[in-house]
Design an enzyme around this catalytic site. Structure first.
Site, PDB file in Angstrom:
ATOM      1  N   GLU A  48      -0.779   2.320   6.311  1.00 42.14           N
ATOM      2  CA  GLU A  48      -1.423   3.940   6.203  1.00 42.14           C
ATOM      3  C   GLU A  48      -1.276   5.328   6.754  1.00 42.14           C
ATOM      4  OE1 GLU A  48       1.428   3.365   3.338  1.00 42.14           O
ATOM      5  OE2 GLU A  48       0.638   1.411   3.834  1.00 42.14           O
ATOM      6  N   HIS A  89       0.770   6.816   8.907  1.00 41.67           N
ATOM      7  CA  HIS A  89       1.725   7.801   7.253  1.00 41.67           C
ATOM      8  C   HIS A  89       1.151   9.022   7.547  1.00 41.67           C
ATOM      9  CE1 HIS A  89       5.196   5.783   6.680  1.00 41.67           C
ATOM     10  NE2 HIS A  89       4.436   4.602   5.792  1.00 41.67           N
ATOM     11  N   ALA A 123       0.739  -1.440   0.532  1.00 40.69           N
ATOM     12  CA  ALA A 123       0.283  -0.200  -0.254  1.00 40.69           C
ATOM     13  C   ALA A 123       0.559   0.725  -0.066  1.00 40.69           C
ATOM     14  CB  ALA A 123      -0.995   0.064   1.388  1.00 40.69           C
TER      15      ALA A 123
END
Length: 828
Positions: free
Chosen positions: A300, A303, A266
């Protein structure tokens, strides 16, 4: 130097001289469905200040047609990677008109034509430096800007970017979508996706914040999209991070899109996260697969703060985003979702990746010395991700949860929308914890290598904990005993370990775990009594994390040649059928299969392979109907049957519908079973054609290509070899299929003749192909010889080869040397 390979020094000089404010990107994707059209018009307008009169923009595409600097047209000065700019003033507006190239390698703007609905799907993937394949830009993380995307695309398509559309104009068969400007972000996390994707909408609300959620997938995979579960995990993650970081989610909407032929798991593009379609099952999926997907969603999401809100200045500090996201993915999974055992899988499998990487001659500190973009590309490895996450877990044990998260909050508040280095984080953590973090940083972030722990008895009969490569550890020692047929923890000691030898007071115990609860990063060996206990009773250990640590210890000892591979596989055969944690089971089955093929002595391999295949078949028959274990053993049987055909009739029966109660033989498992039959000569091209007709999808066509290349015929393997090196039309996935087919079944008799040609080709392919494609060829076709002579010759004769290429070859040499030593071909 290849001008596409930007260096740390030149990019630092550029960012010191140039301050970018805004970038507008106009993309014309209306011609994407036309397969003969290889490129797309792209126009970039950049506004920036400069203290120099000349610099360059990065762009890799078919051509640059026009460059306008402050209203004056310049002659195009373009070398295929850089566009020279001259005549700059204090403030500048530069317009570049160019043609980008549609990608088949997953780098830049990837184009996929779906054979199911004959539709075209586009998405971008940039990290670390492929946004320059779509737009002219400053391709470095420390030159953040507000990006505005304007996209022309066919009517009826979903058109997506980091922000929501500001307005959309509809024409005859064409739509023009202009997106709202982003907040300041780096070029590599901008994103565009376009195509007739299916969408599922949702929302997340917290206090006064309202975030629109979207989940997207190709139409042909829409029936397999578990959208509600994905949205549930997304909401749980946003709840968790909003509390943990005390900084509101800053990116507006939160879209997640599953895309074909994706090179990564991803990518954290803010507002438009991309995922591989491998996270969507076309039939049967284990709870471990869903847990892995949830972990990645949360990785993710982390992030959005670690990496997107605050970004490393240069790729040396890649750990500032990846190590933190890897830690947060497991932590958030464990505390915010139903996947409470995330640290169990981390201990057994994720850290195994780190241990392997850290034992290579190319190992590096978590804070790495990254001189250029090629080095950055290869630094997305087990050290930056899994070792970094393990070290952060150790840090949390050291300073405590409260101090760690308060340090993160202060870090975001101080550096929002900026760029940072190691020191910026340590300053905040030191201030909160009251500890000087420099020693910890030096020991864990700025040195390489992995310690090994074991116990000895000194001359006076006292226990001593010994460690190689000494580092400071805070760890727990678990003392386990047999109780009513179970192995249970009776006592636990917590201690700080600093030097090479530490005296410990250890009572008698049936099993001693030196890193109980998995607080530190180290390989922990089992003493002889403990090894005997787990050999007899591993599956009787109650705690899943304790079993994970035992499985990890056994595997590390096998890889290091300290535990006989046949003995390891015997332990797996004995205890894996009773392993209740499906994440552990999947990893153990993969390790056992690898041990048979790579670590068992040559003279014993055929027997061990037969025994392993029989074990997989027996475990499949004994597994509970419809259980995750049943599916896992079916997959293990398919893998084993490509190397031993003892159950080829039963494998054929599985394909023909004679299956154990509860087992779902979905399209992916069918291809795995059929390819095993093909590899061993029990199925042919006609069988492959019939299966492809049954599953004429993108995945089916890739699987059929793999199966055709797996046929046990020298001419077929040569065709696969030639195709892998020479067919420039192959997509990334199709290249992998050719490589996997070429190597199928471990048939060295069919492919050994290509060993010398491999070393003749790798330098030229590195120079001529993109790094993603070249890397797949260099790794995938490295010859499994019985000697190091050829690879050593190449390394000696090519001292000036690109450093990134040499790194890959050196690592493959080390893997081969380890296998040969463990198998007894080379001295240990």
């Amino acid at each position: 130097m290849d001008t596409a390979n930007l260096t740390r020094e030149e990019t630092a000089a550029r960012s010191a001289a140039v301050t970018v404010h805004s970038i507008r990107v106009e993309l014309d994707l209306t011609g994407a469905p036309e397969r003969a059209r290889t490129g797309f018009p792209t126009v970039t307008t950049l506004e920036f200040d400069a203290t120099v009169d000349a610099t360059w923009l990065d762009f890799i595409g078919e051509e640059v047609r026009r460059v306008v600097v402050n209203g004056a047209e310049q002659a195009v000065d373009y070398d295929g990677a850089r566009i020279a700019l001259t005549g700059l003033g204090a403030s500048n507006v530069v317009r570049v008109e160019a043609v980008g190239a549609y990608s088949r390698s997953g780098e830049g703007l990837h184009r996929f034509h779906d054979p199911v609905d004959d539709e075209t799907y586009l998405y971008t993937q940039y990290e670390p430096a492929d946004s320059r394949r779509v737009m002219a830009c400053f391709e470095q993380p420390d030159m953040k800007a507000a990006y505005t995307f304007l996209v022309d695309a066919p009517t009826g398509w979903e058109v997506l970017s980091n922000q929501s559309p500001a307005h959309t104009d509809l024409g005859v068969g064409v739509q023009r979508v202009e997106f709202a400007p982003t907040l300041p972000i780096s070029s590599y996390i901008t994103a565009v996706a376009a195509g007739p994707y299916t969408r599922v909408d949702g929302t997340w609300e917290r206090d006064e914040q309202h975030v629109a959620l979207g989940v997207f997938v190709r139409r042909s995979l829409a029936p397999h999209l578990e959208a509600e579960e994905i949205l549930e995990v997304t909401r749980q993650g946003l709840d968790f991070f909003a509390d943990a970081f005390a900084y509101p989610y800053p990116w507006g909407k939160y879209d997640q899109i599953f895309v074909p032929e994706y090179n990564l798991g991803a990518m954290e593009n803010p507002g438009l996260v991309t995922f591989t379609e491998a996270y969507l099952s076309r039939g049967a999926a284990t709870e471990a697969q869903r847990a892995a997907r949830a972990n990645t969603i949360l990785h993710e999401m982390a992030h959005m703060w670690f990496g997107d809100l605050v970004t490393m200045t240069w790729w040396d500090d890649l750990w500032l985003k990846e190590s933190f996201a890897d830690y947060m993915g497991a932590h958030a999974s464990a505390v915010a979702t139903r996947f409470h055992d995330a640290w169990v899988k981390f201990a057994a499998s994720r850290k195994a990746w780190a241990y392997q990487q850290d034992q290579l001659p190319t190992t590096h500190p978590i804070v790495a010395d990254i001189t250029d973009l090629e080095a950055a590309k290869l630094n997305f490895d087990g050290i930056t991700y899994a070792k970094g996450a393990a070290v952060l877990k150790q840090l949390v044990a050291f300073v405590g949860d409260d101090a760690f998260f308060e340090g993160a909050r202060r870090y975001f508040a101080a550096n929002a929308f900026g760029n940072t280095t190691l020191e910026d984080f340590l300053v905040q953590l030191s201030a909160v914890s009251g500890r000087d973090m420099s020693d910890w940083s030096a020991a864990w972030l700025q040195t390489s290598g992995v310690s090994t722990l074991w116990t000895e008895t000194d001359g006076e009969g006292r226990s001593v904990l010994v460690q190689t490569d000494p580092r400071p550890h805070r760890l727990r020692i678990g003392l386990y005993a047999r109780v009513d047929g179970r192995i249970v923890r009776r006592e636990q000691q917590e201690l700080d370990v600093i030097g090479e030898r530490t005296a410990v007071d250890l009572p008698e115990a049936d099993l001693v775990l030196l890193n109980d609860d998995d607080l530190t990063y180290a390989k922990a060996r089992l003493d002889e009594r403990s090894l005997a206990t787990v050999e007899e009773s591993l599956s009787a250990i109650d705690e899943p994390l304790a079993r994970a640590l035992v499985w990890s210890s056994l595997w590390n000892a096998t890889r290091d040649g300290e535990l006989d591979a046949a003995r390891y596989v015997r332990i797996v055969r004995t205890h894996a059928p009773a392993e209740s944690n499906i994440g552990l089971l999947a990893g153990v089955l993969a390790n056992a299969a690898y041990a048979v093929r790579h670590f068992v002595a040559d003279a014993d391999r055929a027997t061990e392979q037969r025994t392993w295949t029989e074990a997989a078949w027996s475990a499949l028959q004994a597994a509970d109907a419809g259980s995750d274990a049943q599916l896992s053993w079916a997959r293990a049987l398919a893998t084993a049957s490509a190397f031993d055909d003892v159950h080829h009739e039963q494998v054929r029966a599985l394909l023909d519908g004679d299956v154990p109660d509860g087992l779902v033989v979905d399209p992916d498992l069918r291809w795995q079973l059929l390819t095993a039959l093909v590899t061993t000569g029990h199925a042919d091209a006609a069988d492959i054609a019939a299966e492809q007709q049954r599953d004429d999808t993108g995945s089916g066509r890739t699987a059929a290509r793999r199966a055709r290349a797996s046929r046990p015929d020298a001419a077929v393997r040569r065709e696969a070899w030639d195709s892998a090196w020479g067919d420039l039309s192959l997509s990334n996935d199709h290249l992998d299929a050719e490589i996997e087919g070429f190597r199928a079944g471990g048939r060295r008799d069919l492919i050994a003749g290509f060993d010398a040609a491999y070393f003749d080709r790798i330098a030229s392919v590195w120079n001529e192909r993109s790094i993603e494609i070249a890397r797949r060829l260099v790794l995938g076709l490295f010859p499994a010889t019985e000697s190091l002579q050829q690879v050593d010759w190449w390394l000696a004769e090519n001292p000036e080869a690109p450093a990134a290429l040499r790194r890959l070859v050196v690592e493959q040499r080390d893997h081969l040397a380890r296998e040969l030593r463990v198998r007894g071909v080379l001295p240990r």
